[in-house]
Design an enzyme around this catalytic site. Sequence first.
Site, PDB file in Angstrom:
ATOM      1  N   GLU A 165     103.206  80.957  77.615  1.00 13.09           N
ATOM      2  CA  GLU A 165     101.880  80.363  77.711  1.00 13.09           C
ATOM      3  C   GLU A 165     101.571  79.594  76.430  1.00 13.09           C
ATOM      4  O   GLU A 165     101.997  79.977  75.343  1.00 13.09           O
ATOM      5  CB  GLU A 165     100.821  81.444  77.934  1.00 13.09           C
ATOM      6  CG  GLU A 165     100.902  82.079  79.304  1.00 13.09           C
ATOM      7  CD  GLU A 165      99.798  83.074  79.562  1.00 13.09           C
ATOM      8  OE1 GLU A 165      99.603  83.432  80.731  1.00 13.09           O
ATOM      9  OE2 GLU A 165      99.131  83.503  78.597  1.00 13.09           O
ATOM     10  N   CYS A 185      95.843  93.271  84.782  1.00 11.58           N
ATOM     11  CA  CYS A 185      96.062  92.084  83.955  1.00 11.58           C
ATOM     12  C   CYS A 185      97.145  91.156  84.490  1.00 11.58           C
ATOM     13  O   CYS A 185      97.691  91.364  85.559  1.00 11.58           O
ATOM     14  CB  CYS A 185      96.292  92.499  82.512  1.00 11.58           C
ATOM     15  SG  CYS A 185      94.736  93.038  81.741  1.00 11.58           S
ATOM     16  N   ASP A 186      97.487  90.164  83.679  1.00 16.63           N
ATOM     17  CA  ASP A 186      98.081  88.920  84.145  1.00 16.63           C
ATOM     18  C   ASP A 186      99.296  89.055  85.057  1.00 16.63           C
ATOM     19  O   ASP A 186      99.364  88.419  86.095  1.00 16.63           O
ATOM     20  CB  ASP A 186      98.471  88.064  82.939  1.00 16.63           C
ATOM     21  CG  ASP A 186      97.261  87.572  82.170  1.00 16.63           C
ATOM     22  OD1 ASP A 186      96.223  88.256  82.212  1.00 16.63           O
ATOM     23  OD2 ASP A 186      97.348  86.528  81.517  1.00 16.63           O
ATOM     24  N   LYS A 187     100.302  89.817  84.668  1.00 17.58           N
ATOM     25  CA  LYS A 187     101.520  89.886  85.470  1.00 17.58           C
ATOM     26  C   LYS A 187     101.582  91.139  86.326  1.00 17.58           C
ATOM     27  O   LYS A 187     102.480  91.275  87.158  1.00 17.58           O
ATOM     28  CB  LYS A 187     102.758  89.832  84.554  1.00 17.58           C
ATOM     29  CG  LYS A 187     102.791  88.627  83.634  1.00 17.58           C
ATOM     30  CD  LYS A 187     102.606  87.329  84.388  1.00 17.58           C
ATOM     31  CE  LYS A 187     102.412  86.156  83.456  1.00 17.58           C
ATOM     32  NZ  LYS A 187     101.192  86.225  82.646  1.00 17.58           N
ATOM     33  N   ASP A 213      99.145  89.715  77.595  1.00 15.52           N
ATOM     34  CA  ASP A 213      99.511  88.348  77.227  1.00 15.52           C
ATOM     35  C   ASP A 213      98.808  87.889  75.956  1.00 15.52           C
ATOM     36  O   ASP A 213      99.362  87.102  75.178  1.00 15.52           O
ATOM     37  CB  ASP A 213      99.171  87.390  78.372  1.00 15.52           C
ATOM     38  CG  ASP A 213     100.204  87.430  79.479  1.00 15.52           C
ATOM     39  OD1 ASP A 213     100.856  88.479  79.626  1.00 15.52           O
ATOM     40  OD2 ASP A 213     100.370  86.433  80.186  1.00 15.52           O
ATOM     41  N   CYS A 273      90.185  90.175  80.442  1.00 13.77           N
ATOM     42  CA  CYS A 273      89.376  89.218  79.671  1.00 13.77           C
ATOM     43  C   CYS A 273      88.348  88.515  80.547  1.00 13.77           C
ATOM     44  O   CYS A 273      88.614  88.164  81.686  1.00 13.77           O
ATOM     45  CB  CYS A 273      90.280  88.221  78.966  1.00 13.77           C
ATOM     46  SG  CYS A 273      91.281  88.988  77.667  1.00 13.77           S
ATOM     47  N   SER A 330      97.778  79.929  79.454  1.00 12.74           N
ATOM     48  CA  SER A 330      96.878  81.047  79.665  1.00 12.74           C
ATOM     49  C   SER A 330      95.730  80.575  80.537  1.00 12.74           C
ATOM     50  O   SER A 330      95.349  79.400  80.515  1.00 12.74           O
ATOM     51  CB  SER A 330      96.340  81.531  78.317  1.00 12.74           C
ATOM     52  OG  SER A 330      95.174  82.298  78.488  1.00 12.74           O
TER      53      SER A 330
END
EC number: 4.2.1.9
Length: 619
Positions: free
Chosen positions: A494, A122-124, A81, A198, A520
């Site tokens: 985002e 990570c995010d998704k 992202d 992150c 985000s």
Amino acid sequence: MPHYRSRTSTHGRNMAGARALWRATGMKDGDFGKPIIAVVNSFTQFVPGHVHLRDLGALVASEIEAAGGVAKEFNTIAVDDGIAMGHGGMLYSLPSRELIADSVEYMVNAHCADAMVCISNCDKITPGMLMAAMRLNIPVVFVSGGPMEAGKITSPVDGKVIAKLDLVDAMIKAADPNVSDAEAEEVERSACPTCGSCSGMFTANSMNCLTEAIGLALPGNGTIVATHAWRKGLFEQAGRLVVELCRRYYEQDDASVLPRSIATKSAFENAMTLDVAMGGSTNTVLHLLAAAQEAGVDFTMSDIDRISRRVPCLCKAAPATDKYHIEDVHRAGGILGILGELGRADLLDLSCGNVHSGTLGEAINQWDINGGAGEAAQKFFRAAPGGIPTTVAFSQDATFLTLDMDRQTGCIRDKAHAYSQDGGLAVLYGNLAEKGCIVKTAGVDESQWVFTGRARVFESQEDAVEGILGDRVQAGDVVIIRYEGPKGGPGMQEMLYPTSYLKSKGLGKTCALFTDGRFSGGSSGLVIGHASPEAAEGGTIGLVEEGDTIEIDIPNRRIHLAVGDTVLAERRAAMQARGEQAWQPVDRERVVSQALRAYAALATSADRGAVRDLSQLKR
């Protein structure tokens, strides 16, 4: 007694062709009676959170086979992202969640796998795999790649750390005209020093923490840094554990080990309770709603609203504070430390199951360092960052000299000493969001909890960025970014760049931002997203005009467009009169691919998790 799914393709004379192909993958005669376990990896060289996962699938596979299973690895896609941020690439991020869920289902069902180990980060990727696990309902263990170490700037005099950094700091510094090129470059080079997700309480780390709370991941999954040697044990244990879960289900008819048996409504409520207490990313709301739908659990925005009103904020990490990052949460006892405090406050259902310790209550007893946990837990939570830039997993074994067990002023607090008795996330309702919207209150300065401002309206994130950097936004404004929802974007971008640029312009505590897009996990400030219904679905956000007054009241969970009902009705009628152009942005130039159009055709608003509405498909 359930039968091993894999026997569909490994037993019987009519499966000779399938067995021949299995043999070509390396299977031997003795393997055909063993459980076939999918190792669902997400290695890619595009994403720092996944760049170190190449060999970890093989590590898990070796443990599966040592425990008596057959391991077969495949990969999913993984979008970064941060790299996709601020341009058309972000349109693809949220839709990739559905592709990941579908691809896991396709591979596992096509090959009749008996169980899974999901290596996400990570995010998704974690949400997509979680949705697939709920959909498939076969034994599963989640193990993530782990968080990145926080960046650090050290004193040239004595080498001591004088500032901790992350990705967001690099973005803010780069956009601040008062920061020199040399300083901006120093921060850029220091912000992301290692592999891993992150380093703040951003979306990836929030979701990896929530898989612990739901009960599908091992203790420490969300907090021990990717570089630490002790994280290797999570991967090894996951491989052994999934074989045990397989045998319990298929050979002992113990359905309690299945994802849907573990991820009950109470488990989702426990996870949301943790989310509110730790001030997790607002994206987690989308993902928990989506996973609950796949699990057949009636978990909705009203449940989230109810939980957010009774749970205090017990933990803060970046971006809500610059004092702590995920590595500091680990030192304070990790997720089981927060859950321990929530348990003592009688805010959890401790009877919920998990894959590793029987019940949540038993897991807390074993792992909560402030609740009498043993020496093993005390040692485990001393795992520290190494401070050496690297993309290699398990490459250092540094330890903290002391644990952070201070529940009055430390990273994790008890209920009596909470950062605030109001939780870290809140659902707001009003004529601008009849079905709700989300704000990360942990990241909002209390001076802004009640805010009234003038609307500055933008029809896209790109226009908003241009307006902020061009000084068209002033103190006291409410930036409206619309037509960026799941359907209107499409893809629900985002808004990290607009929120970061507001800070770089010195407006972080004097402006608000409201959008049908999302944020985000790195965003903070009075930024409110997930407006439902979105503009493209006829939401009132699509009727806001330049200069309108917007009223925000977090304590009373209210967001209101101060325009009379008659005027709103006139605006709605005028919008409907536009015919096919109604509820679409005016003069927005954006190329939307066929793949994104396919997602938009079925996408729901954020109050339903932005999942696809498959009821639209005729059988």
